[in-house]
Design an enzyme around this catalytic site. Structure first.
Site, PDB file in Angstrom:
ATOM      1  N   PHE A   1       0.816  -1.228   0.000  1.00 39.54           N
ATOM      2  CA  PHE A   1       0.000   0.000   0.000  1.00 39.54           C
ATOM      3  C   PHE A   1       0.841   1.266   0.000  1.00 39.54           C
ATOM      4  O   PHE A   1       0.444   2.291   0.520  1.00 39.54           O
ATOM      5  CB  PHE A   1      -1.029  -0.007   1.143  1.00 39.54           C
ATOM      6  CG  PHE A   1      -2.157  -0.952   0.852  1.00 39.54           C
ATOM      7  CD1 PHE A   1      -3.343  -0.489   0.310  1.00 39.54           C
ATOM      8  CD2 PHE A   1      -2.014  -2.312   1.056  1.00 39.54           C
ATOM      9  CE1 PHE A   1      -4.365  -1.370  -0.017  1.00 39.54           C
ATOM     10  CE2 PHE A   1      -3.028  -3.205   0.732  1.00 39.54           C
ATOM     11  CZ  PHE A   1      -4.208  -2.732   0.200  1.00 39.54           C
TER      12      PHE A   1
ATOM     13  N   CYS B   1     -14.983  -0.345  -1.306  1.00 38.80           N
ATOM     14  CA  CYS B   1     -14.691  -0.446   0.123  1.00 38.80           C
ATOM     15  C   CYS B   1     -14.014   0.794   0.710  1.00 38.80           C
ATOM     16  O   CYS B   1     -14.589   1.451   1.575  1.00 38.80           O
ATOM     17  CB  CYS B   1     -13.865  -1.688   0.390  1.00 38.80           C
ATOM     18  SG  CYS B   1     -14.857  -3.172   0.138  1.00 38.80           S
TER      19      CYS B   1
HETATM   20  P1  NAD Z   1     -22.533  -6.505  -3.738  1.00 33.61           P
HETATM   21  O1  NAD Z   1     -23.353  -5.318  -4.086  1.00 33.61           O
HETATM   22  O2  NAD Z   1     -21.661  -7.125  -4.773  1.00 33.61           O
HETATM   23  O3  NAD Z   1     -23.480  -7.659  -3.182  1.00 33.61           O
HETATM   24  C1  NAD Z   1     -24.537  -7.424  -2.325  1.00 33.61           C
HETATM   25  C2  NAD Z   1     -25.676  -8.348  -2.750  1.00 33.61           C
HETATM   26  O4  NAD Z   1     -26.720  -8.278  -1.772  1.00 33.61           O
HETATM   27  C3  NAD Z   1     -26.306  -7.953  -4.083  1.00 33.61           C
HETATM   28  O5  NAD Z   1     -26.254  -9.050  -4.976  1.00 33.61           O
HETATM   29  C4  NAD Z   1     -27.762  -7.607  -3.718  1.00 33.61           C
HETATM   30  O6  NAD Z   1     -28.677  -7.952  -4.723  1.00 33.61           O
HETATM   31  C5  NAD Z   1     -27.951  -8.422  -2.449  1.00 33.61           C
HETATM   32  N1  NAD Z   1     -29.043  -7.972  -1.590  1.00 33.61           N
HETATM   33  C6  NAD Z   1     -29.349  -6.709  -1.202  1.00 33.61           C
HETATM   34  N2  NAD Z   1     -30.442  -6.708  -0.434  1.00 33.61           N
HETATM   35  C7  NAD Z   1     -30.821  -7.998  -0.304  1.00 33.61           C
HETATM   36  C8  NAD Z   1     -31.879  -8.631   0.369  1.00 33.61           C
HETATM   37  N3  NAD Z   1     -32.776  -7.935   1.078  1.00 33.61           N
HETATM   38  N4  NAD Z   1     -31.995  -9.980   0.280  1.00 33.61           N
HETATM   39  C9  NAD Z   1     -31.105 -10.685  -0.448  1.00 33.61           C
HETATM   40  N5  NAD Z   1     -30.069 -10.135  -1.104  1.00 33.61           N
HETATM   41  C10 NAD Z   1     -29.939  -8.806  -1.036  1.00 33.61           C
HETATM   42  O7  NAD Z   1     -21.668  -6.077  -2.481  1.00 33.61           O
HETATM   43  P2  NAD Z   1     -20.264  -6.702  -1.982  1.00 33.61           P
HETATM   44  O8  NAD Z   1     -19.135  -6.043  -2.695  1.00 33.61           O
HETATM   45  O9  NAD Z   1     -20.357  -8.182  -1.965  1.00 33.61           O
HETATM   46  O10 NAD Z   1     -20.236  -6.168  -0.481  1.00 33.61           O
HETATM   47  C11 NAD Z   1     -21.066  -6.704   0.523  1.00 33.61           C
HETATM   48  C12 NAD Z   1     -20.576  -6.226   1.874  1.00 33.61           C
HETATM   49  O11 NAD Z   1     -19.249  -6.740   2.104  1.00 33.61           O
HETATM   50  C13 NAD Z   1     -20.467  -4.710   1.989  1.00 33.61           C
HETATM   51  O12 NAD Z   1     -20.752  -4.327   3.299  1.00 33.61           O
HETATM   52  C14 NAD Z   1     -18.995  -4.455   1.709  1.00 33.61           C
HETATM   53  O13 NAD Z   1     -18.529  -3.273   2.299  1.00 33.61           O
HETATM   54  C15 NAD Z   1     -18.341  -5.652   2.339  1.00 33.61           C
HETATM   55  N6  NAD Z   1     -17.055  -6.017   1.787  1.00 33.61           N
HETATM   56  C16 NAD Z   1     -16.845  -5.951   0.440  1.00 33.61           C
HETATM   57  C17 NAD Z   1     -15.607  -6.321  -0.068  1.00 33.61           C
HETATM   58  C18 NAD Z   1     -15.345  -6.236  -1.545  1.00 33.61           C
HETATM   59  O14 NAD Z   1     -14.163  -6.325  -1.933  1.00 33.61           O
HETATM   60  N7  NAD Z   1     -16.346  -6.086  -2.402  1.00 33.61           N
HETATM   61  C19 NAD Z   1     -14.582  -6.773   0.781  1.00 33.61           C
HETATM   62  C20 NAD Z   1     -14.845  -6.864   2.146  1.00 33.61           C
HETATM   63  C21 NAD Z   1     -16.071  -6.470   2.643  1.00 33.61           C
END
Ligand code: NAD
Length: 431
Positions: free
Chosen positions: A250, A261
């Site tokens: 980083f 994120c």
């Molecule tokens: P994303 O948007 O790719 O996935 C979220 C999913 O949740 C979507 O497919 C959406 O349709 C679904 N969803 C929303 N409401 C819903 C409901 N009521 N019932 C069922 N499904 C529902 O998001 P992501 O990137 O996977 O991130 C998810 C969480 O993890 C966030 O809080 C994010 O900050 C955290 N996170 C993400 C990463 C990353 O690299 N993307 C890494 C660590 C933590």
């Protein structure tokens, strides 16, 4: 082995679900996006993530991994339920927890026995308490449950590897039952497990991401000083990183961080601190330095071509980082919008993110490869450090460009070598 339900089948939920199935658990992935579930049922992966397709396909085939849009089915069939829905930023920077609340309510309404509800989404401190309260308020049957926090640290682009090889597994719990269930689930993974209370686990995630964002802004501020004085930020970062207390990761200077994120977690951490009466101003500075890097790059492009009006800019890389198709909060969005605002025409190429980019970046001539993006452009701009850009045939690029100008926002090449090859080459913090 356990019956597990993962709610939210996005970058985190799908990887988590598939990897838990690979470890031997039986996993149901739930999403309320019916089109996503329909794709997954056909073994099609809605995101680009190296190695994911194979484990999804294999585990779906051996019936350890299934998909549904019916949360009821997932909850009833499982002992452990992971919440992995999005927690996007609201206009004021705070986290939108409405998806987490909806899911907590729906879990409560469908519980048919003891459940461990684990929050994997990144959430502000005290969310666990709200989840517990929501479940208590909406529970239909007299059944026991536990709430836990298990923040996710995977990186898009290496999410599968990271899930099987994490630096640590953080488990925030209130009861021994929850602790031993989570430890059992992760038993096959060889990584240190840190058990904490729920609030500390929640803060570990926000504090870690904000710290990494701070490292990036720090080196970017140092890069700007290097540039003014003729020092080389690559050497400075190398020298700093050799100190074990600092570490070398980083410390890559560039156009700053983006993605789903860092920007939102930094904002949400600042917001929750302020709400609690703690003025965490440092985080505000981290954000400001990051935003400045975008402006700086646009200024470099303008300095190189004089007027942007009527100029054609070739752009290499749109995703917020390599090995992903994720465009959420990608620096390319701000930079391209600024360039277009100043009258430039954009030709762009990204190895994986063009499908998603088309939804957010309009009026762009999307190209089949890097050479086509360079063809006839007044200047070539690098916004994502994909490996394939490091291996470009630079003489072919030079022939394709109208003028041999490269503005490299990711420091892919050696400035001296590039100049020797006849390029007008500018990067970040190196001259
Ligand atoms: P994303 O948007 O790719 O996935 C979220 C999913 O949740 C979507 O497919 C959406 O349709 C679904 N969803 C929303 N409401 C819903 C409901 N009521 N019932 C069922 N499904 C529902 O998001 P992501 O990137 O996977 O991130 C998810 C969480 O993890 C966030 O809080 C994010 O900050 C955290 N996170 C993400 C990463 C990353 O690299 N993307 C890494 C660590 C933590």
């Amino acid at each position: 082995m356990r019956n597990i339900c993962v709610i939210g089948t996005g970058y985190v939920g799908l990887v988590t679900g598939a990897c838990l199935a690979e470890l031997g658990h039986t996993v149901i992935c739930v999403d309320n996006d019916a089109s996503k579930i329909a794709l997954l049922k056909k073994n099609k992966i809605p995101i680009y993530e190296p190695g994911l397709e194979e484990i999804v396909r294999n585990n779906a085939k051996n019936k350890r991994l299934s998909f549904t849009s019916r949360i009821k089915e997932g909850v009833k069939k499982s002992d452990v339920i992971f919440i992995a829905v999005g927690t996007p930023p609201r206009d004021d920077g705070s986290a939108d927890l409405s998806y987490v609340e909806t899911v907590a309510r729906e879990i409560a309404e469908n519980m048919n026995g003891y459940k461990l509800i684990v929050d994997k989404s990144t959430v502000p401190v005290e969310t666990g308490e709200w989840v517990e309260m929501t479940i208590r308020r909406n529970i239909k049957k007299n059944v026991e449950f536990d709430v836990a926090s298990n923040p996710e640290f995977l990186r898009e682009g290496s999410a599968v590897f990271d899930t099987f090889n994490p630096d640590r597994i953080v488990i925030g719990v209130k009861t021994k039952r929850a602790e031993s269930l989570l430890k059992e689930i992760y038993l096959p993974i060889k990584a240190p497990v840190l058990v904490t209370d729920i609030k500390s686990a929640e803060i570990i995630k926000h504090a870690s991401n904000s710290f990494l964002a701070m490292k990036i802004s720090y080196i970017n501020a140092v890069a700007n000083l290097c540039e003014k004085t003729g020092a080389d930020v690559a050497k400075v970062a190398e020298g700093m990183g050799m100190d074990k207390r600092i570490g070398k990761s980083f410390l890559n200077a560039g156009i700053g961080f983006g993605g789903f994120c860092f920007p939102k977690d930094l904002e949400a951490f600042y917001w929750i601190s302020r709400k609690q009466g703690v003025d965490f101003r440092l985080l505000k500075e981290v954000k400001e330095i990051n935003e400045h890097q975008r402006l700086l790059l646009v200024k470099k492009i303008e300095d190189a071509v004089w007027n942007l009006k009527g100029k054609t800019i070739g752009v290499l890389g749109l995703a917020f980082k390599p090995d992903t198709d994720d465009m959420r909060f990608a620096p390319s969005i701000e930079i391209i919008t600024m360039l277009q605002g100043l009258g430039a025409t954009i030709k762009a190429y990204d190895p994986a993110a063009m499908g998603k980019a088309k939804k957010v970046l309009k009026n762009i001539r999307y190209q089949k490869n890097a050479y086509d993006a360079a063809k006839g452009a007044d200047c070539l701009v690098i916004l994502t450090e994909w490996n394939e850009f490091k291996e470009l045939d630079l003489s072919k690029i030079k022939r394709a460009l109208r003028h041999p100008i490269i503005i490299d926002g990711r420091n892919l090449f050696e400035p001296a070598k590039m100049r020797k090859s006849g390029f007008d080459y500018k990067c970040m913090g190196r001259s």
